[in-house]
Design an enzyme around this catalytic site. Sequence first.
Site, PDB file in Angstrom:
ATOM      1  N   PRO A  11      -1.511  -3.842   3.455  1.00 23.05           N
ATOM      2  CA  PRO A  11      -0.585  -4.292   2.415  1.00 23.05           C
ATOM      3  C   PRO A  11       0.034  -3.172   1.584  1.00 23.05           C
ATOM      4  CG  PRO A  11      -2.848  -4.984   1.950  1.00 23.05           C
ATOM      5  CD  PRO A  11      -2.820  -4.477   3.346  1.00 23.05           C
ATOM      6  N   ASN A  12       1.312  -3.336   1.383  1.00 22.39           N
ATOM      7  CA  ASN A  12       2.145  -2.480   0.529  1.00 22.39           C
ATOM      8  C   ASN A  12       2.501  -1.128   1.136  1.00 22.39           C
ATOM      9  OD1 ASN A  12       2.357  -4.341  -1.702  1.00 22.39           O
ATOM     10  ND2 ASN A  12       0.187  -3.954  -2.024  1.00 22.39           N
ATOM     11  N   ARG A  14       7.668   4.285  -4.380  1.00 19.81           N
ATOM     12  CA  ARG A  14       7.066   4.299  -5.721  1.00 19.81           C
ATOM     13  C   ARG A  14       5.849   5.219  -5.693  1.00 19.81           C
ATOM     14  NH1 ARG A  14       7.865  -0.394  -8.827  1.00 19.81           N
ATOM     15  NH2 ARG A  14       6.796   0.800 -10.455  1.00 19.81           N
ATOM     16  N   TYR A  16       1.222   8.999  -3.539  1.00 17.39           N
ATOM     17  CA  TYR A  16       1.378   8.782  -2.092  1.00 17.39           C
ATOM     18  C   TYR A  16       2.454   9.663  -1.439  1.00 17.39           C
ATOM     19  CZ  TYR A  16      -1.359   4.648  -3.295  1.00 17.39           C
ATOM     20  OH  TYR A  16      -2.345   3.814  -3.760  1.00 17.39           O
ATOM     21  N   ASN A  45      -5.526   2.090   8.037  1.00 18.62           N
ATOM     22  CA  ASN A  45      -5.446   2.182   6.580  1.00 18.62           C
ATOM     23  C   ASN A  45      -5.167   0.754   6.115  1.00 18.62           C
ATOM     24  OD1 ASN A  45      -4.944   2.507   3.896  1.00 18.62           O
ATOM     25  ND2 ASN A  45      -3.509   4.228   4.136  1.00 18.62           N
ATOM     26  N   ALA A 105      -5.363  -2.037   0.105  1.00 22.33           N
ATOM     27  CA  ALA A 105      -6.342  -2.588  -0.845  1.00 22.33           C
ATOM     28  C   ALA A 105      -7.398  -3.474  -0.174  1.00 22.33           C
ATOM     29  CB  ALA A 105      -5.608  -3.359  -1.938  1.00 22.33           C
ATOM     30  N   HIS A 163     -11.088  -2.331   0.186  1.00 24.08           N
ATOM     31  CA  HIS A 163     -12.109  -2.466  -0.858  1.00 24.08           C
ATOM     32  C   HIS A 163     -12.691  -3.879  -0.942  1.00 24.08           C
ATOM     33  CE1 HIS A 163     -10.257   1.318  -1.778  1.00 24.08           C
ATOM     34  NE2 HIS A 163      -9.101   0.723  -2.033  1.00 24.08           N
ATOM     35  N   ASP A 195     -15.596  -6.966  10.052  1.00 23.67           N
ATOM     36  CA  ASP A 195     -16.109  -7.722  11.197  1.00 23.67           C
ATOM     37  C   ASP A 195     -15.154  -7.657  12.393  1.00 23.67           C
ATOM     38  OD1 ASP A 195     -18.296  -8.426   9.696  1.00 23.67           O
ATOM     39  OD2 ASP A 195     -17.646 -10.482   9.304  1.00 23.67           O
ATOM     40  N   GLU A 238     -10.859   5.512   9.715  1.00 20.60           N
ATOM     41  CA  GLU A 238     -10.185   5.001   8.509  1.00 20.60           C
ATOM     42  C   GLU A 238      -9.491   6.161   7.794  1.00 20.60           C
ATOM     43  OE1 GLU A 238     -12.005   1.857   6.259  1.00 20.60           O
ATOM     44  OE2 GLU A 238     -11.879   3.078   4.426  1.00 20.60           O
ATOM     45  N   HIS A 261      -7.097   7.282   4.360  1.00 20.31           N
ATOM     46  CA  HIS A 261      -6.465   7.001   3.065  1.00 20.31           C
ATOM     47  C   HIS A 261      -5.613   8.190   2.669  1.00 20.31           C
ATOM     48  CE1 HIS A 261      -8.557   3.314   2.645  1.00 20.31           C
ATOM     49  NE2 HIS A 261      -9.671   3.928   3.005  1.00 20.31           N
ATOM     50  N   ARG A 288     -10.384   8.079  -7.539  1.00 19.34           N
ATOM     51  CA  ARG A 288      -9.451   7.176  -8.221  1.00 19.34           C
ATOM     52  C   ARG A 288     -10.222   6.136  -9.042  1.00 19.34           C
ATOM     53  NH1 ARG A 288      -4.605   5.299  -4.677  1.00 19.34           N
ATOM     54  NH2 ARG A 288      -3.957   4.700  -6.782  1.00 19.34           N
ATOM     55  N   ARG A 291     -11.567   1.382  -6.362  1.00 21.75           N
ATOM     56  CA  ARG A 291     -11.087   1.910  -5.075  1.00 21.75           C
ATOM     57  C   ARG A 291     -12.132   2.800  -4.400  1.00 21.75           C
ATOM     58  NH1 ARG A 291      -5.474   0.909  -5.030  1.00 21.75           N
ATOM     59  NH2 ARG A 291      -4.661   0.967  -7.141  1.00 21.75           N
TER      60      ARG A 291
HETATM   61  O1  CA2 Z   1      -4.699   5.989  -0.398  1.00 25.35           O
HETATM   62  C1  CA2 Z   1      -4.481   5.086   0.418  1.00 25.35           C
HETATM   63  O2  CA2 Z   1      -4.005   5.278   1.535  1.00 25.35           O
HETATM   64  C2  CA2 Z   1      -4.737   3.623   0.021  1.00 25.35           C
HETATM   65  O3  CA2 Z   1      -5.301   2.968   1.149  1.00 25.35           O
HETATM   66  C3  CA2 Z   1      -3.384   3.034  -0.343  1.00 25.35           C
HETATM   67  C4  CA2 Z   1      -3.451   1.580  -0.851  1.00 25.35           C
HETATM   68  C5  CA2 Z   1      -4.490   1.442  -1.943  1.00 25.35           C
HETATM   69  O4  CA2 Z   1      -4.626   0.085  -2.300  1.00 25.35           O
HETATM   70  C6  CA2 Z   1      -5.841   2.012  -1.528  1.00 25.35           C
HETATM   71  O5  CA2 Z   1      -6.736   1.897  -2.613  1.00 25.35           O
HETATM   72  C7  CA2 Z   1      -5.714   3.479  -1.123  1.00 25.35           C
HETATM   73  C8  CA2 Z   1      -2.132   1.084  -1.412  1.00 25.35           C
HETATM   74  C9  CA2 Z   1      -0.955   1.593  -0.692  1.00 25.35           C
HETATM   75  C10 CA2 Z   1       0.334   1.057  -1.101  1.00 25.35           C
HETATM   76  O6  CA2 Z   1       0.662   1.287  -2.439  1.00 25.35           O
HETATM   77  C11 CA2 Z   1       1.923   1.734  -2.692  1.00 25.35           C
HETATM   78  C12 CA2 Z   1       2.251   1.902  -3.993  1.00 25.35           C
HETATM   79  C13 CA2 Z   1       3.509   2.372  -4.322  1.00 25.35           C
HETATM   80  C14 CA2 Z   1       4.408   2.690  -3.323  1.00 25.35           C
HETATM   81  C15 CA2 Z   1       4.061   2.517  -2.030  1.00 25.35           C
HETATM   82  C16 CA2 Z   1       2.813   2.047  -1.692  1.00 25.35           C
END
Ligand code: CA2
Length: 142
Positions: free
Chosen positions: A10-11, A18, A23, A75, A78, A81, A88, A99, A101, A108, A112
Site C-alpha cells: 500500500p501507498n 510525497r 523515501y 515491501n 504498512a 507491521h 502466512d 523483505e 524497506h 522510525r 514501524r
Molecule cells: O520504508 C519502507 O519501505 C516502508 O515499507 C514504506 C511504507 C511504510 O508504511 C513502512 O512503515 C516502511 C509506506 C510507503 C508509502 O508511503 C509513502 C508516503 C509518501 C509518499 C509515497 C509513499
Amino acid sequence: MKKFAILNGPNLNRLGQREPHIYGTATLKDLEKLVRVEAKALGVGVTFFQSNHEGALIDQIHALADAGVAGFIVNFGAYTHTSIALHDALKSVSLPAVEVHISDITKREKFRRHSMTAPACVAMISGRGLPGYVEALRLLVK
Ligand code: CA2
C-alpha cells in the site's frame, strides 16, 4: 531463466510524490527500471506487482508461486507491521523471500519497528533506499 517477483504494498504507488526526505524522489517506475538493469546483468527475469489491498497481494503470491517464480522481494508497506496473513502467505509457498524497506524501520516511529512478515523471509534489508531492492535481488540470485 529464473524469474523473481517484486511485490510492493500500500501507498508505494505514490513513491516520489510525497515525503522525499524519507523515501526519496524516485518513482515506482524508476524502481522497476533500476531492478530490470540489475536483473539483465545477473541473467534473471523479474516481474513487478503493486497493490493497496492485502488480499490481492496474497492472491499474487499464490499465483506467482504456482507459475514457477524462484523467489520474492517484498515491501508490504504498512502491512509489514500488521499482517499475519501475508506472513502466512509467504510460508504457504515455501519460496525464498527478502523483505525490503526503503527507510530504516528500526529508527522510525515505534509502530514501524516490528515486522510481522520478516520472520517468513530469509533476510531483511532496511534503510538503503531503492538500491536495497537491487541488493535483495543479488542475495536471492546467490
Ligand atoms: O520504508 C519502507 O519501505 C516502508 O515499507 C514504506 C511504507 C511504510 O508504511 C513502512 O512503515 C516502511 C509506506 C510507503 C508509502 O508511503 C509513502 C508516503 C509518501 C509518499 C509515497 C509513499
